[in-house]
Design a protein around this motif. Structure first.
Motif, PDB file in Angstrom:
ATOM      1  N   HIS A 195       0.912  -1.184   0.007  1.00  0.00           N
ATOM      2  CA  HIS A 195       0.045  -0.020   0.105  1.00  0.00           C
ATOM      3  C   HIS A 195       0.862   1.263   0.156  1.00  0.00           C
ATOM      4  N   SER A 196       1.864   1.108   0.876  1.00  0.00           N
ATOM      5  CA  SER A 196       2.832   2.409   0.885  1.00  0.00           C
ATOM      6  C   SER A 196       3.587   2.767  -0.560  1.00  0.00           C
ATOM      7  N   LEU A 197       4.022   1.788  -1.174  1.00  0.00           N
ATOM      8  CA  LEU A 197       4.622   1.829  -2.511  1.00  0.00           C
ATOM      9  C   LEU A 197       3.598   2.286  -3.277  1.00  0.00           C
ATOM     10  N   PHE A 198       2.505   1.781  -3.356  1.00  0.00           N
ATOM     11  CA  PHE A 198       1.368   1.788  -4.495  1.00  0.00           C
ATOM     12  C   PHE A 198       0.883   3.498  -4.372  1.00  0.00           C
ATOM     13  N   GLU A 199       0.588   3.843  -3.064  1.00  0.00           N
ATOM     14  CA  GLU A 199       0.106   5.177  -3.032  1.00  0.00           C
ATOM     15  C   GLU A 199       1.292   6.313  -3.283  1.00  0.00           C
ATOM     16  N   SER A 200       2.569   6.065  -2.699  1.00  0.00           N
ATOM     17  CA  SER A 200       3.507   6.918  -2.716  1.00  0.00           C
ATOM     18  C   SER A 200       4.240   7.140  -3.901  1.00  0.00           C
ATOM     19  N   VAL A 201       4.067   6.010  -4.912  1.00  0.00           N
ATOM     20  CA  VAL A 201       5.149   6.036  -6.129  1.00  0.00           C
ATOM     21  C   VAL A 201       4.184   5.794  -7.249  1.00  0.00           C
ATOM     22  N   ILE A 202       3.643   4.668  -7.253  1.00  0.00           N
ATOM     23  CA  ILE A 202       2.810   4.076  -8.426  1.00  0.00           C
ATOM     24  C   ILE A 202       1.756   4.771  -8.889  1.00  0.00           C
ATOM     25  N   ARG A 203       1.118   5.607  -7.965  1.00  0.00           N
ATOM     26  CA  ARG A 203      -0.028   6.431  -8.707  1.00  0.00           C
ATOM     27  C   ARG A 203       0.233   7.425  -9.197  1.00  0.00           C
TER      28      ARG A 203
END
Length: 423
Positions: free
Chosen positions: A227-235
């Motif tokens: 969740h942290s990677l997805f919200e902080s970077v991937i989006r």
């Protein structure tokens, strides 16, 4: 310096050297020009996804990976057209010429920092799951070009033992020149930093991170990191290339895994020179699957085997990413990497029928014929030799390295050539 960097990188005890060595990215590309002609789409259908052990099969490749043509609008009669010079029509203000507008690059807000146009830098991402005083942030490399364009994200080592992707991303990022780049490139060479430090595919809780995206804030350790990677970077991404290798002592021919039933993803694959495309819809929990669900065009790149640095696979990956950026108008290159690879529409794993020691007779990328001996399983006690034969004509796109195997072990991945349906 490259191999000194790598040596320091792979020493778990000196991981701080990694963070210190990833400094502002230098400019290294020569002046590039001319665009290569559009490459033919290469497609294959894979029975199983990134891991042989996945029990879910990809959805079948549809007859065409393209959306149907939209019906043309009915022409408007001349008498129904409204012009600014028609009698009694109010005078319309002149619209500015859209072609004369020049868009300007903007700053990128990422991980609590502002990255201005024409800048190459290193940021840090931390999923906040460790003891605060012992937390080690994960480096994130960013190049923001001087011209506007799409955001391309590159992720490596989602499985901590997959090393080729780390070097593919490093070389790609450090070759970029901000003043010649349109758009932004965001690279996370080592997503699974705890697994990388331990030389393990998995997270400390023994979970596979690539089965937990997009994650959650109140789930398992893997859910929280995802969740942290997805919200902080991937989006922040418009495009995503998630780089992997073979697992469990297996190696893969450089290839893309892509949902060719998705027209936007199918179009994205056209940008990769000399890279076979294997149709795979993916499954829930995978980073690629979650990114597509969020409206981000995404593919998985497979290159080589785990726990090794392999020059040929790394070069193929770097050149294909360069080709993609050229196709998307982000850079201009001087060369064309090569002709398209053959198409793989169908594929299967050939399994060992006996336990013993596997000895291969073929190499990765070899073409094979039906009935041809691919290798032997030798019983070290009875001295019996059990041949493994191809069940169809095709090419070896994945295989196990020589090792001790048991009956049922997936040893050879054979892909067969075919045309893209509907084209």
């Amino acid at each position: 310096m490259l191999y000194r960097w790598l040596t320091d990188l792979f020493r778990a005890g000196l991981i701080s050297t990694l963070c210190g060595s990833l400094v502002a990215l230098p400019a290294a590309n020569a002046e590039q020009s001319s665009h290569s002609e559009k490459q033919e789409v290469l497609v294959a259908e894979l029975a199983k996804d990134e891991s042989v052990e996945d029990v879910e099969h990809s959805e079948p490749l549809q007859s065409s990976g393209r959306k149907p043509e939209q019906e043309p609008h009915e022409p408007v009669a001349e008498s129904e057209k409204i012009t600014a010079t028609a009698p009694d029509a109010p005078e319309q203000p002149e619209e500015p010429d859209q072609t004369e507008r020049t868009e300007e690059a903007s700053s990128l807000e990422l991980l609590g920092s502002e990255v201005p146009p024409g800048t190459a830098t290193r940021l840090s991402w931390s999923p906040a799951i460790q003891i605060a005083g012992l937390s080690q942030p994960t480096p994130v490399l960013v190049v923001n070009g001087t011209k506007p364009g799409p955001n391309l994200c590159l992720t490596g080592a989602v499985h901590g033992d997959e090393l080729n992707g780390i070097e593919i991303i490093r070389r790609t990022m450090y070759d970029l020149e901000p003043d010649k780049l349109s758009g932004r490139v965001i690279g996370v060479p080592i997503v699974n930093l705890p697994g990388f430090q331990q030389g393990s595919r998995y997270l400390p809780d023994r979970r596979d991170l690539n089965r937990h995206f997009p994650g959650s804030t109140d789930g398992s350790l893997a859910d929280r990191i995802a969740h942290s990677l997805f919200e902080s970077v991937i989006r922040h991404c418009d495009m995503l290339v998630d780089i992997h290798t073979g697992s469990l002592k297996r190696t893969n021919l450089p290839q893309l895994r892509a949902d060719m039933n998705n027209p936007e993803v199918a179009e994205l694959t056209r940008g990769f020179d000399r890279m076979a495309v294997v149709h795979s819809t993916g499954s829930s929990g995978m980073l690629r699957y979650a990114a597509i669900d969020a409206g981000i065009r995404a593919v998985t790149m497979e290159a080589g085997e785990s726990l090794r640095i392999q020059e040929h696979q790394i070069k193929a990956g770097v050149n294909s990413l360069t080709s993609l950026m050229d196709k998307e108008g982000m850079i201009s290159r001087m060369f064309v990497w090569g002709d398209p690879e053959p198409v793989y529409y169908d594929s299967e794993w050939v399994r060992a029928e006996h336990g013993g020691i596997l000895f291969s007779e073929i190499k990765l990328g070899d073409k094979v014929g039906e009935g041809e001996i691919l290798g032997y399983v030798s019983d070290p006690i009875t001295n019996k030799q059990h041949p493994i034969r191809a069940r169809s004509d095709g090419r070896i796109i994945g295989m196990a390295v020589d090792q001790v195997v048991m009956a049922g072990f997936a040893a050879y991945h054979v892909g067969t050539e075919a045309k893209v349906p509907g084209e």
